[in-house]
Scaffold this motif. Structure first.
Motif, PDB file in Angstrom:
ATOM      1  N   LEU A   1      -2.676   0.086 -11.698  1.00 43.59           N
ATOM      2  CA  LEU A   1      -3.094  -0.795 -10.666  1.00 43.59           C
ATOM      3  C   LEU A   1      -4.420  -0.395 -10.023  1.00 43.59           C
ATOM      4  O   LEU A   1      -4.635   1.022  -9.835  1.00 43.59           O
ATOM      5  CB  LEU A   1      -2.116  -0.932  -9.592  1.00 43.59           C
ATOM      6  N   ALA A   2      -5.121  -1.088  -9.385  1.00 41.88           N
ATOM      7  CA  ALA A   2      -6.378  -0.761  -8.833  1.00 41.88           C
ATOM      8  C   ALA A   2      -6.099   0.055  -7.444  1.00 41.88           C
ATOM      9  O   ALA A   2      -4.832  -0.335  -6.970  1.00 41.88           O
ATOM     10  CB  ALA A   2      -7.360  -1.731  -8.397  1.00 41.88           C
ATOM     11  N   GLU A   3      -6.867   0.968  -6.934  1.00 44.62           N
ATOM     12  CA  GLU A   3      -6.437   1.503  -5.674  1.00 44.62           C
ATOM     13  C   GLU A   3      -6.121   0.762  -4.325  1.00 44.62           C
ATOM     14  O   GLU A   3      -5.177   1.189  -3.747  1.00 44.62           O
ATOM     15  CB  GLU A   3      -7.529   2.640  -5.404  1.00 44.62           C
ATOM     16  N   ALA A   4      -6.941  -0.344  -4.305  1.00 47.21           N
ATOM     17  CA  ALA A   4      -6.291  -1.147  -3.073  1.00 47.21           C
ATOM     18  C   ALA A   4      -4.968  -1.862  -3.361  1.00 47.21           C
ATOM     19  O   ALA A   4      -4.093  -1.769  -2.348  1.00 47.21           O
ATOM     20  CB  ALA A   4      -7.484  -2.189  -3.123  1.00 47.21           C
ATOM     21  N   LYS A   5      -4.751  -2.425  -4.563  1.00 48.85           N
ATOM     22  CA  LYS A   5      -3.355  -2.940  -4.678  1.00 48.85           C
ATOM     23  C   LYS A   5      -2.522  -1.551  -4.743  1.00 48.85           C
ATOM     24  O   LYS A   5      -1.280  -2.018  -4.276  1.00 48.85           O
ATOM     25  CB  LYS A   5      -3.394  -3.676  -6.144  1.00 48.85           C
ATOM     26  N   LEU A   6      -2.542  -0.682  -5.276  1.00 49.32           N
ATOM     27  CA  LEU A   6      -1.569   0.385  -5.126  1.00 49.32           C
ATOM     28  C   LEU A   6      -1.348   0.868  -3.616  1.00 49.32           C
ATOM     29  O   LEU A   6      -0.046   1.144  -3.390  1.00 49.32           O
ATOM     30  CB  LEU A   6      -2.215   1.595  -6.091  1.00 49.32           C
ATOM     31  N   ALA A   7      -2.410   0.978  -2.966  1.00 44.99           N
ATOM     32  CA  ALA A   7      -2.060   1.099  -1.484  1.00 44.99           C
ATOM     33  C   ALA A   7      -1.309   0.110  -0.810  1.00 44.99           C
ATOM     34  O   ALA A   7      -0.478   0.670   0.279  1.00 44.99           O
ATOM     35  CB  ALA A   7      -3.423   1.367  -0.869  1.00 44.99           C
ATOM     36  N   ASP A   8      -1.622  -0.999  -1.063  1.00 44.01           N
ATOM     37  CA  ASP A   8      -0.749  -2.152  -0.447  1.00 44.01           C
ATOM     38  C   ASP A   8       0.706  -2.130  -1.049  1.00 44.01           C
ATOM     39  O   ASP A   8       1.742  -2.275  -0.432  1.00 44.01           O
ATOM     40  CB  ASP A   8      -1.284  -3.676  -0.815  1.00 44.01           C
ATOM     41  N   PHE A   9       1.038  -1.806  -2.256  1.00 47.83           N
ATOM     42  CA  PHE A   9       2.272  -1.688  -2.841  1.00 47.83           C
ATOM     43  C   PHE A   9       3.163  -0.420  -2.144  1.00 47.83           C
ATOM     44  O   PHE A   9       4.291  -0.682  -1.964  1.00 47.83           O
ATOM     45  CB  PHE A   9       2.115  -1.526  -4.585  1.00 47.83           C
ATOM     46  N   ARG A  10       2.445   0.720  -2.204  1.00 50.55           N
ATOM     47  CA  ARG A  10       2.705   1.791  -1.528  1.00 50.55           C
ATOM     48  C   ARG A  10       3.251   1.524   0.065  1.00 50.55           C
ATOM     49  O   ARG A  10       4.222   2.034   0.258  1.00 50.55           O
ATOM     50  CB  ARG A  10       1.824   2.966  -1.494  1.00 50.55           C
ATOM     51  N   LYS A  11       2.470   0.807   0.800  1.00 53.83           N
ATOM     52  CA  LYS A  11       2.582   0.728   2.019  1.00 53.83           C
ATOM     53  C   LYS A  11       3.868  -0.220   2.497  1.00 53.83           C
ATOM     54  O   LYS A  11       4.873  -0.076   3.084  1.00 53.83           O
ATOM     55  CB  LYS A  11       1.450   0.202   2.783  1.00 53.83           C
ATOM     56  N   ALA A  12       4.107  -1.081   1.367  1.00 57.29           N
ATOM     57  CA  ALA A  12       5.385  -2.099   1.498  1.00 57.29           C
ATOM     58  C   ALA A  12       6.536  -1.470   0.938  1.00 57.29           C
ATOM     59  O   ALA A  12       7.552  -1.878   1.498  1.00 57.29           O
ATOM     60  CB  ALA A  12       4.713  -3.513   0.583  1.00 57.29           C
ATOM     61  N   ASN A  13       6.696  -0.432   0.047  1.00 62.42           N
ATOM     62  CA  ASN A  13       7.860   0.056  -0.649  1.00 62.42           C
ATOM     63  C   ASN A  13       8.130   1.470  -0.341  1.00 62.42           C
ATOM     64  O   ASN A  13       9.244   1.627  -0.517  1.00 62.42           O
ATOM     65  CB  ASN A  13       7.653  -0.099  -1.907  1.00 62.42           C
ATOM     66  N   ILE A  14       7.433   2.359   0.105  1.00 65.97           N
ATOM     67  CA  ILE A  14       7.705   3.711   0.334  1.00 65.97           C
ATOM     68  C   ILE A  14       7.398   4.272   1.865  1.00 65.97           C
ATOM     69  O   ILE A  14       6.533   4.134   2.247  1.00 65.97           O
ATOM     70  CB  ILE A  14       6.704   4.529  -0.763  1.00 65.97           C
ATOM     71  N   GLY A  15       8.569   5.120   2.014  1.00 68.05           N
ATOM     72  CA  GLY A  15       8.050   6.164   3.218  1.00 68.05           C
ATOM     73  C   GLY A  15       8.185   7.485   2.942  1.00 68.05           C
ATOM     74  O   GLY A  15       8.821   8.025   1.928  1.00 68.05           O
ATOM     75  N   PHE A  16       7.302   8.323   3.655  1.00 68.51           N
ATOM     76  CA  PHE A  16       7.121   9.799   3.177  1.00 68.51           C
ATOM     77  C   PHE A  16       7.597  10.732   4.417  1.00 68.51           C
ATOM     78  O   PHE A  16       7.338  10.329   5.569  1.00 68.51           O
ATOM     79  CB  PHE A  16       5.665   9.938   3.088  1.00 68.51           C
ATOM     80  N   ILE A  17       8.222  11.555   3.960  1.00 66.17           N
ATOM     81  CA  ILE A  17       8.658  12.692   4.968  1.00 66.17           C
ATOM     82  C   ILE A  17       8.000  14.091   4.573  1.00 66.17           C
ATOM     83  O   ILE A  17       8.082  14.609   3.333  1.00 66.17           O
ATOM     84  CB  ILE A  17      10.134  12.939   5.124  1.00 66.17           C
ATOM     85  N   PHE A  18       7.108  14.730   5.173  1.00 68.34           N
ATOM     86  CA  PHE A  18       6.469  15.938   4.815  1.00 68.34           C
ATOM     87  C   PHE A  18       7.057  17.238   5.403  1.00 68.34           C
ATOM     88  O   PHE A  18       7.588  17.179   6.557  1.00 68.34           O
ATOM     89  CB  PHE A  18       4.883  15.667   5.217  1.00 68.34           C
ATOM     90  N   GLN A  19       6.607  18.287   4.835  1.00 68.92           N
ATOM     91  CA  GLN A  19       7.111  19.626   5.318  1.00 68.92           C
ATOM     92  C   GLN A  19       6.591  19.666   6.491  1.00 68.92           C
ATOM     93  O   GLN A  19       7.085  20.425   7.568  1.00 68.92           O
ATOM     94  CB  GLN A  19       6.548  20.661   4.253  1.00 68.92           C
ATOM     95  N   SER A  20       5.205  19.552   6.844  1.00 64.64           N
ATOM     96  CA  SER A  20       4.656  19.759   8.285  1.00 64.64           C
ATOM     97  C   SER A  20       4.699  18.840   9.291  1.00 64.64           C
ATOM     98  O   SER A  20       3.908  18.876  10.292  1.00 64.64           O
ATOM     99  CB  SER A  20       3.094  20.127   7.888  1.00 64.64           C
ATOM    100  N   PHE A  21       5.516  17.779   9.106  1.00 66.09           N
ATOM    101  CA  PHE A  21       5.847  16.888  10.090  1.00 66.09           C
ATOM    102  C   PHE A  21       4.811  15.740  10.418  1.00 66.09           C
ATOM    103  O   PHE A  21       5.222  14.622  10.294  1.00 66.09           O
ATOM    104  CB  PHE A  21       6.490  17.452  11.455  1.00 66.09           C
ATOM    105  N   ASN A  22       3.584  16.342  10.322  1.00 67.72           N
ATOM    106  CA  ASN A  22       2.461  15.206  10.693  1.00 67.72           C
ATOM    107  C   ASN A  22       2.571  14.570  11.800  1.00 67.72           C
ATOM    108  O   ASN A  22       2.149  13.161  11.866  1.00 67.72           O
ATOM    109  CB  ASN A  22       2.138  14.383   9.401  1.00 67.72           C
TER     110      ASN A  22
END
Length: 226
Positions: free
Chosen positions: A72-93
């Motif tokens: 997928l193109a980067e723009a479509k991949l970013a939209d798909f990621r935003k709609a489906n995935i949540g992230f938890i990082f080691q450094s809290f951010n």
């Protein structure tokens, strides 16, 4: 939920080609809690980045909820990621200038959620992870375990289909690390699908399945006894 078949990830410079992922086959079902383990440099963080659509495979197939996302193109991949995935990082951010409530609600500003719905979701998720009593505090006023609870709430508030946790206890002491792992296990019991990278065998035991990697390949998998 997702299926990877023959996924590779190569990194090339003018003189060197590095194989970070070498023919990965991986299925993850709705409601699973999967821990990915292996020595440093084995490819587990690269795999998490590809699963999270922060990076794209060089080859192979990656189907997420029926959609082929490899290529997928980067723009479509970013939209798909935003709609489906949540992230938890080691450094809290977390943003230290913002309150706990505002840090969590910030995640919804990228989803065009109306203000009243943002407040409702934020209140609900703070209750869910046990941080509502700290809603007006800043991150610097919280313990490490409490900060990670805020980070988990931020990942949950957009109601993602998949939660990815990258060494979520890496910056925590033993007691706070166990606290966060019990919380993730509880969220999984409520229906959240979680994929976690960890170095800790004890924390991997909270997952229902452990995937061990070596040299960019899946070496073995084991399921926790019921």
């Amino acid at each position: 939920m997702l299926r990877m078949q023959g996924v590779t990830r190569l990194y090339r410079t003018d003189s060197v080609e590095t194989v970070a992922l070498d023919g990965i086959d991986l299925d993850i079902a709705d409601g699973e809690f999967v821990a990915i383990m292996g020595p440093s440099g084995c490819g587990k963080s690269t795999l998490l980045n590809v699963v999270g659509m922060l990076d794209s495979p060089t080859g192979g197939s990656y189907v997420f909820n029926g959609t082929e996302v490899a290529g997928l193109a980067e723009a479509k991949l970013a939209d798909f990621r935003k709609a489906n995935i949540g992230f938890i990082f080691q450094s809290f951010n977390l943003v230290d200038e913002l309150s706990v409530r505002d840090n969590i609600e910030l995640a919804l500003l990228y989803h065009d959620v109306p203000a009243a719905e943002r407040r409702r979701r934020t209140d609900a998720v703070m209750d869910r992870v046990g941080i509502a009593h700290r809603a007006k505090h800043r991150p610097s006023q919280l313990s490490g375990g409490q900060q990670q609870r805020v980070a988990v709430a931020r990942a949950l508030v957009a109601e993602p289909k998949l939660i990815l946790a990258d060494e979520p206890t890496g910056n925590l002491d033993t007691n706070h690390g166990e606290e966060v792992m019990r919380m993730l296990q509880g969220l999984n019991a409520e229906g959240s699908t979680i994929v976690m990278v960890t170095h800790s065998p004890a924390h991997a035991d909270y997952a229902s399945r452990v995937v061990n990697m070596l040299d960019g390949r899946i070496l073995q998998e084991r399921r926790r006894a019921a």
